[in-house]
Enzyme design. Structure first.
Site, PDB file in Angstrom:
ATOM      1  N   ASP A  98      48.468  50.403  67.742  1.00 24.39           N
ATOM      2  CA  ASP A  98      49.231  50.460  66.496  1.00 24.39           C
ATOM      3  C   ASP A  98      48.485  51.415  65.559  1.00 24.39           C
ATOM      4  OD1 ASP A  98      51.121  47.788  65.066  1.00 24.39           O
ATOM      5  OD2 ASP A  98      50.808  49.790  64.222  1.00 24.39           O
ATOM      6  N   ASP A 200      52.991  52.956  62.521  1.00 24.00           N
ATOM      7  CA  ASP A 200      53.422  52.097  61.420  1.00 24.00           C
ATOM      8  C   ASP A 200      54.094  52.928  60.323  1.00 24.00           C
ATOM      9  OD1 ASP A 200      53.085  49.340  60.281  1.00 24.00           O
ATOM     10  OD2 ASP A 200      52.009  50.428  58.727  1.00 24.00           O
ATOM     11  N   GLU A 263      57.853  53.242  63.984  1.00 21.73           N
ATOM     12  CA  GLU A 263      58.459  52.117  63.247  1.00 21.73           C
ATOM     13  C   GLU A 263      59.314  52.719  62.155  1.00 21.73           C
ATOM     14  OE1 GLU A 263      56.450  50.037  60.244  1.00 21.73           O
ATOM     15  OE2 GLU A 263      57.435  48.141  60.654  1.00 21.73           O
ATOM     16  N   HIS A 324      56.461  40.867  64.338  1.00 19.98           N
ATOM     17  CA  HIS A 324      55.567  40.075  63.475  1.00 19.98           C
ATOM     18  C   HIS A 324      55.990  40.110  62.000  1.00 19.98           C
ATOM     19  CE1 HIS A 324      54.379  44.204  63.218  1.00 19.98           C
ATOM     20  NE2 HIS A 324      53.628  43.935  62.174  1.00 19.98           N
ATOM     21  N   ASP A 325      57.083  40.844  61.730  1.00 19.70           N
ATOM     22  CA  ASP A 325      57.534  40.964  60.328  1.00 19.70           C
ATOM     23  C   ASP A 325      58.836  40.233  60.047  1.00 19.70           C
ATOM     24  OD1 ASP A 325      56.555  44.438  60.223  1.00 19.70           O
ATOM     25  OD2 ASP A 325      55.453  42.660  59.548  1.00 19.70           O
TER      26      ASP A 325
HETATM   27  O1  TEU Z   1      55.919  47.121  58.264  1.00 23.79           O
HETATM   28  C1  TEU Z   1      56.715  48.093  57.583  1.00 23.79           C
HETATM   29  C2  TEU Z   1      57.859  47.442  56.904  1.00 23.79           C
HETATM   30  O2  TEU Z   1      58.782  48.019  56.398  1.00 23.79           O
HETATM   31  C3  TEU Z   1      57.675  46.009  56.833  1.00 23.79           C
HETATM   32  O3  TEU Z   1      56.639  45.970  55.839  1.00 23.79           O
HETATM   33  C4  TEU Z   1      58.818  45.203  56.387  1.00 23.79           C
HETATM   34  O4  TEU Z   1      59.679  45.908  55.575  1.00 23.79           O
HETATM   35  C5  TEU Z   1      58.151  44.074  55.607  1.00 23.79           C
HETATM   36  O5  TEU Z   1      57.231  43.497  56.519  1.00 23.79           O
HETATM   37  C6  TEU Z   1      59.159  43.106  55.111  1.00 23.79           C
HETATM   38  O6  TEU Z   1      59.859  42.529  56.172  1.00 23.79           O
HETATM   39  C7  TEU Z   1      54.678  47.613  58.711  1.00 23.79           C
HETATM   40  C8  TEU Z   1      54.003  46.481  59.474  1.00 23.79           C
HETATM   41  O7  TEU Z   1      54.822  46.099  60.583  1.00 23.79           O
HETATM   42  C9  TEU Z   1      53.801  45.331  58.513  1.00 23.79           C
HETATM   43  O8  TEU Z   1      53.236  44.198  59.208  1.00 23.79           O
HETATM   44  C10 TEU Z   1      52.837  45.787  57.437  1.00 23.79           C
HETATM   45  O9  TEU Z   1      52.675  44.736  56.484  1.00 23.79           O
HETATM   46  C11 TEU Z   1      53.394  47.024  56.717  1.00 23.79           C
HETATM   47  O10 TEU Z   1      53.888  48.018  57.603  1.00 23.79           O
HETATM   48  C12 TEU Z   1      52.267  47.712  55.954  1.00 23.79           C
HETATM   49  O11 TEU Z   1      51.394  48.291  56.877  1.00 23.79           O
END
Ligand code: TEU
Ligand code: CA
Length: 529
Positions: A98, A200, A263, A324-325
């Site tokens: 990542d 990311d 992403e 994970h989000d």
């Molecule tokens: O996520 C990008 C992103 O847009 C997410 O932040 C999403 O919009 C947010 O989690 C609300 O659902 C990436 C990573 O996957 C996330 O875990 C990180 O927190 C974020 O970037 C910052 O690096």
């Protein structure tokens, strides 16, 4: 010319904190992942994407990187990574890291220097601006994690920009020194044998240089997907971002057979641009549509047709159900339809990414307020517990802490962990784990599923039916999105087909008549010559 490995591979996302602890601190680590490689071989995945494990103050659990070329002691060491990579490759499993190039941690040496003085050589590595006319932030941009996207630095009397936490300052990708430094980071890992990167927030990398105010989005509420909040901020969709991505791809192409996954939370019509001019961009711009789509046969049929039509010539699709989000698929659609979702994911055209734990039907854990860890939820309580419920520890057996650790894990287990674990479900007839594995191995055995065409057959009466075909064979998939039985009249020439598998275990080898009777929430895969 054989297909590139990442076209026919199944990718498995590992959130390292939550997969397997090896040293009894309740937090997953690289050695823990290595100890579970035989499970991944048994399951049948081809590549693992590991969320960040670099040195970090862990304000965003590793997405705030303090050193791009090392391993945080909590996850192990570079030697532990090298052992993991060697053992994974020895088992035919690829490793995807990542990469988090949009921002560093405020503890990164680069930022510590940059904030040192206005004329520091690294000042231009980040986005610093004088206060706005009223002495406040330079514009009205907001952070994805709540509050303004600008934090004032007393020492130098300027604001710095952060799309996320104040401890995640955005790098200035208009600065060629930043690009070159990140290219060197990529080469560091590619030389260690890494097979590719999931990058990311790759669509965020370039900001509107004039930092124009964004039209306030009065309709937005904290309950909306965070991306709705960000779109106005990045609405310029800076054309230069594609130059930056092409630069990342050129570094990757200095090495053989590597993959670049981006992403990108954007609507389909804007996602396609990230394949890049002449496909020189991301190999796989992540397609997150199944995370947000209305869960129905018609909506998913429309989505699949739109997506297939949007992919440029030579581009390759990809699909994902959870990450994970976002809340897990089982939490979004329930256990019965999660089986339909798994069959959908593993039979649509393109590269599927599985999220660890979905294979045992992990859903949402109860996270009491005092155990919330997600920085987004801690900054914006009105979004509830945030992302923690989708990050709970993997459940391996019915032993202490579900075999994840010998110590209380950093997040709670699901209430049903005594039965919802790999060891128990591995031998339980009809378990979702056995369905997952059977589908993975069936997909591996069917060229039509790995690389065949996709054609919609029907989406009426809550049944989504489609065909995958190549010169050798056809595979038909019929999915019942209703919690009630449904009948489906399939193309007459299917009489020679046989039901290879059902989401609900053995269907026997009953010959297929002109009408297929599907049980409630049942999906079937039909192997036809
Ligand atoms: O996520 C990008 C992103 O847009 C997410 O932040 C999403 O919009 C947010 O989690 C609300 O659902 C990436 C990573 O996957 C996330 O875990 C990180 O927190 C974020 O970037 C910052 O690096
Ligand atoms: Ca550990």
């Amino acid at each position: 010319m054989p297909d590139a490995w990442w076209k026919t591979a199944v990718v498995y996302q590992i959130y390292p904190r939550s997969f397997q602890d090896s040293n009894g601190d309740g937090i997953g680590d690289l050695e823990g992942i290595r100890s579970r490689l035989d499970y991944l071989v048994w399951l049948g995945v081809d590549a693992i994407w590991i969320s960040p494990f670099y040195p970090s103050p862990m304000h965003d659990f590793g997405y705030d990187v303090a050193d791009y070329c090392d391993v945080d002691p909590i996850f192990g060491s570079l030697a532990a990574f090298d052992r993991l990579a060697a053992d994974a490759h020895g088992r035919g499993i690829k490793i995807i890291l990542d990469l988090v190039p949009n921002h560093t941690s405020s503890s990164h040496a680069w930022f510590m220097e940059s904030r040192g003085s206005r004329d520091n050589p690294r000042r231009g590595w980040y986005i610093w601006r004088d206060p706005g006319p009223n002495g406040g932030p330079p514009n009205n941009w907001i952070s994805n994690f709540g509050g303004p996207a600008w934090t004032f630095d007393d020492a130098t009397g300027q604001y710095y920009y952060h799309a996320y936490l104040p401890t995640q300052p955005d790098l200035n990708w208009r600065n060629p020194q930043v690009r070159e430094a990140m290219h060197e980071v990529m080469r560091f890992w590619l030389k260690r044998g890494v097979d590719g990167f999931r990058v990311d927030v790759i669509w965020h990398l370039m900001k509107d240089e004039l930092l124009r105010d964004n039209p306030p989005n009065p309709a937005w509420t904290p309950k909306d997907p965070a991306i709705e909040r960000l779109l106005p901020v990045y609405s310029a969709d800076q054309p230069e971002v594609h130059d930056v991505i092409a630069g990342l791809r050129r570094v990757l192409d200095e090495f053989d057979a590597r993959v670049l996954i981006g992403e990108i939370y954007l609507p389909l019509e804007r996602l396609a641009a990230y394949y890049g001019k002449d496909l020189a961009g991301a190999h796989l711009p992540f397609n997150f549509q199944l995370l947000e789509v209305r869960w129905s046969a018609k909506a998913i049929a429309r989505l699949a047709e739109t997506y297939e039509a949007s992919i440029p010539e030579g581009g390759w699709p990809n699909w994902v159900l959870s990450n994970h989000d976002r809340p897990r698929i089982a939490a979004r659609v329930g256990a019965a339809q999660a089986r339909i979702a798994i069959m959908l994911l593993l039979t649509l055209r393109g590269t599927p990414t599985l999220y660890y734990g979905d294979e045992i039907g992990l859903s949402e854990v109860e996270v009491p307020p005092e155990r919330i860890r997600d920085p987004w939820a801690l900054r914006e309580p009105d979004i509830g517990v945030g992302r923690d419920p989708a990050r709970s520890p993997m459940q391996w057996d019915a032993g202490a802490f579900a075999g994840f650790s010998t110590h209380e894990p950093w997040l709670p287990l699901t209430d049903d962990w005594l039965t919802r674990n790999v060891e128990t479900m591995r031998v339980a007839p009809g378990s979702v784990l056995r369905l997952f594995r059977t589908l993975l191995w069936f997909r591996r055995s069917r060229s039509s599923l790995r690389s065949g065409d996709w054609r919609l057959l029907s989406a009426e009466d809550d049944i989504l039916a489609y065909e995958r075909a190549d010169s050798r064979e056809r595979t038909i998939v019929a999915l019942n999105f209703a919690a009630a039985p449904r009948q489906w009249r399939h193309p007459d020439d299917l009489r020679d087909g046989l039901i290879a598998l059902s989401t609900q275990g053995d269907r026997g080898s009953d010959p297929i008549g002109p009408i297929l009777n599907l049980r409630a929430d049942e999906g079937v895969v039909i192997a036809a010559a």
